[in-house]
Design an enzyme around this catalytic site. Sequence first.
Site, PDB file in Angstrom:
ATOM      1  N   ASP A 251      52.841 -48.610 -15.663  1.00  0.00           N
ATOM      2  CA  ASP A 251      53.805 -49.786 -16.017  1.00  0.00           C
ATOM      3  C   ASP A 251      54.029 -49.870 -17.655  1.00  0.00           C
ATOM      4  O   ASP A 251      53.003 -49.501 -18.274  1.00  0.00           O
ATOM      5  CB  ASP A 251      53.352 -51.059 -15.639  1.00  0.00           C
ATOM      6  CG  ASP A 251      54.647 -52.001 -15.730  1.00  0.00           C
ATOM      7  OD1 ASP A 251      55.492 -51.571 -15.845  1.00  0.00           O
ATOM      8  OD2 ASP A 251      54.368 -53.239 -15.413  1.00  0.00           O
TER       9      ASP A 251
ATOM     10  N   HIS B 246      60.355 -43.527 -19.964  1.00  0.00           N
ATOM     11  CA  HIS B 246      59.911 -42.652 -19.061  1.00  0.00           C
ATOM     12  C   HIS B 246      59.657 -41.363 -19.274  1.00  0.00           C
ATOM     13  O   HIS B 246      58.835 -40.695 -18.522  1.00  0.00           O
ATOM     14  CB  HIS B 246      61.201 -42.836 -17.776  1.00  0.00           C
ATOM     15  CG  HIS B 246      61.427 -44.346 -17.449  1.00  0.00           C
ATOM     16  ND1 HIS B 246      60.610 -44.939 -16.971  1.00  0.00           N
ATOM     17  CD2 HIS B 246      62.520 -45.056 -17.384  1.00  0.00           C
ATOM     18  CE1 HIS B 246      60.859 -46.262 -16.743  1.00  0.00           C
ATOM     19  NE2 HIS B 246      61.996 -46.247 -16.797  1.00  0.00           N
TER      20      HIS B 246
ATOM     21  N   LEU C  10      41.767 -31.240  -7.460  1.00  0.00           N
ATOM     22  CA  LEU C  10      42.353 -32.640  -7.525  1.00  0.00           C
ATOM     23  C   LEU C  10      43.422 -32.785  -6.593  1.00  0.00           C
ATOM     24  O   LEU C  10      44.443 -31.951  -6.342  1.00  0.00           O
ATOM     25  CB  LEU C  10      42.959 -32.932  -8.955  1.00  0.00           C
ATOM     26  CG  LEU C  10      43.687 -34.448  -8.934  1.00  0.00           C
ATOM     27  CD1 LEU C  10      42.597 -35.384  -8.970  1.00  0.00           C
ATOM     28  CD2 LEU C  10      44.451 -34.256 -10.435  1.00  0.00           C
TER      29      LEU C  10
ATOM     30  N   LEU D 207      49.828 -56.221  -7.818  1.00  0.00           N
ATOM     31  CA  LEU D 207      49.793 -54.865  -7.007  1.00  0.00           C
ATOM     32  C   LEU D 207      51.312 -54.657  -6.864  1.00  0.00           C
ATOM     33  O   LEU D 207      51.375 -53.292  -6.489  1.00  0.00           O
ATOM     34  CB  LEU D 207      49.286 -55.177  -5.723  1.00  0.00           C
ATOM     35  CG  LEU D 207      47.563 -54.913  -5.638  1.00  0.00           C
ATOM     36  CD1 LEU D 207      47.012 -55.108  -4.392  1.00  0.00           C
ATOM     37  CD2 LEU D 207      47.263 -53.361  -6.032  1.00  0.00           C
TER      38      LEU D 207
HETATM   39  C1  FPP Z   1      57.285 -48.348 -14.841  1.00  0.00           C
HETATM   40  O1  FPP Z   1      57.741 -48.888 -16.446  1.00  0.00           O
HETATM   41  C2  FPP Z   1      57.339 -47.023 -14.723  1.00  0.00           C
HETATM   42  C3  FPP Z   1      58.446 -46.638 -14.008  1.00  0.00           C
HETATM   43  C4  FPP Z   1      59.436 -47.236 -12.866  1.00  0.00           C
HETATM   44  C5  FPP Z   1      58.432 -45.097 -13.680  1.00  0.00           C
HETATM   45  C6  FPP Z   1      57.273 -44.416 -13.904  1.00  0.00           C
HETATM   46  C7  FPP Z   1      57.698 -42.982 -13.996  1.00  0.00           C
HETATM   47  C8  FPP Z   1      57.290 -42.055 -14.718  1.00  0.00           C
HETATM   48  C9  FPP Z   1      55.979 -42.230 -15.672  1.00  0.00           C
HETATM   49  C10 FPP Z   1      57.610 -40.685 -14.881  1.00  0.00           C
HETATM   50  C11 FPP Z   1      57.497 -39.751 -13.716  1.00  0.00           C
HETATM   51  C12 FPP Z   1      55.835 -39.393 -13.472  1.00  0.00           C
HETATM   52  C13 FPP Z   1      55.712 -38.223 -13.072  1.00  0.00           C
HETATM   53  C14 FPP Z   1      54.353 -38.188 -12.421  1.00  0.00           C
HETATM   54  C15 FPP Z   1      56.140 -37.174 -13.146  1.00  0.00           C
HETATM   55  P1  FPP Z   1      58.684 -49.851 -16.478  1.00  0.00           P
HETATM   56  O2  FPP Z   1      60.167 -48.999 -16.663  1.00  0.00           O
HETATM   57  O3  FPP Z   1      58.946 -50.849 -15.418  1.00  0.00           O
HETATM   58  O4  FPP Z   1      58.381 -50.484 -17.774  1.00  0.00           O
HETATM   59  P2  FPP Z   1      58.881 -51.922 -18.181  1.00  0.00           P
HETATM   60  O5  FPP Z   1      57.904 -52.775 -17.313  1.00  0.00           O
HETATM   61  O6  FPP Z   1      58.378 -51.926 -19.693  1.00  0.00           O
HETATM   62  O7  FPP Z   1      60.029 -52.319 -18.101  1.00  0.00           O
END
Ligand code: FPP
Length: 251
Positions: free
Chosen positions: A25, A42, A136, A197
Amino acid sequence: MSNHLKLTRPDDKMDISLHVAIIMDGNGRWAQQRGKPRFWGHREGAETAKRIIEAAPKYGIATLTLYAFSADNWKRPQQEVSMLMQLLQNKLRSEVKTSIENGVKLSFIGRRDRLSSALVEQMEDAEEKTKLGTNLHLRLAIDYSSREVLMRAAQMAADDQNLTREKFSQYLARAMHSDDAAPDVDLLIRTGGEQRLSDFLLWECAYAEFYFTPVMWPDFSEEELARAVDEFKSRERRFGAIPQAQVSAML
Ligand code: FPP
């Protein structure tokens, strides 16, 4: 001595074989704090994921489950959703070769019927090509909702007269399109400061230790991972029992 040197080193962990699950997050906020569009976060977050995946086996992690896209993430603006989907597809395409070389077995948990056929093809290709990896087991949760998986597993189990927890884990695996039974999570890490969670691995986290950090996911480093594993190792896990020392004292 710097704090860094006191943390778990790759050579002092090896008696453990952990399942670590991570809620990655803070990407959006990380980008916004830098005056950039959320997608920057991202993209940087995907780089962090790559570094953490590479480091994981050194810290005794045998299974790593990353929450890449929740079933509720469809509620985000359409542009962010399609950029995330494109990012996942690009990363899969570019990382399969490295995964094979590093002995990483890739699999995916979650629904597949709402994803583009190009992405599903990429996922199936990655699963097939990496299936012999033994260093892994990397599981990416995409279009994943734990409550939905539990509901589907419950439907499958409804007529099973001899249901056990182990068998239910098998139903769960089928409900999330996984070949392997759902392994218990040992350590759940959530970055970005929130402490919840968010519908992730509810069954598997029954006895998980939780590690919450305010660090935003793009800033999460190998050192942070070592800190989380160290903290995990310092905790006493009793699984509902009482400490052995107290049992001995009672005798
Ligand atoms: C949460 O941050 C993150 C996501 C919804 C996306 C996670 C995806 C990646 C890290 C990229 C792809 C991963 C791989 C393994 C290829 P948020 O957008 O909710 O952040 P915020 O809480 O600051 O808004």
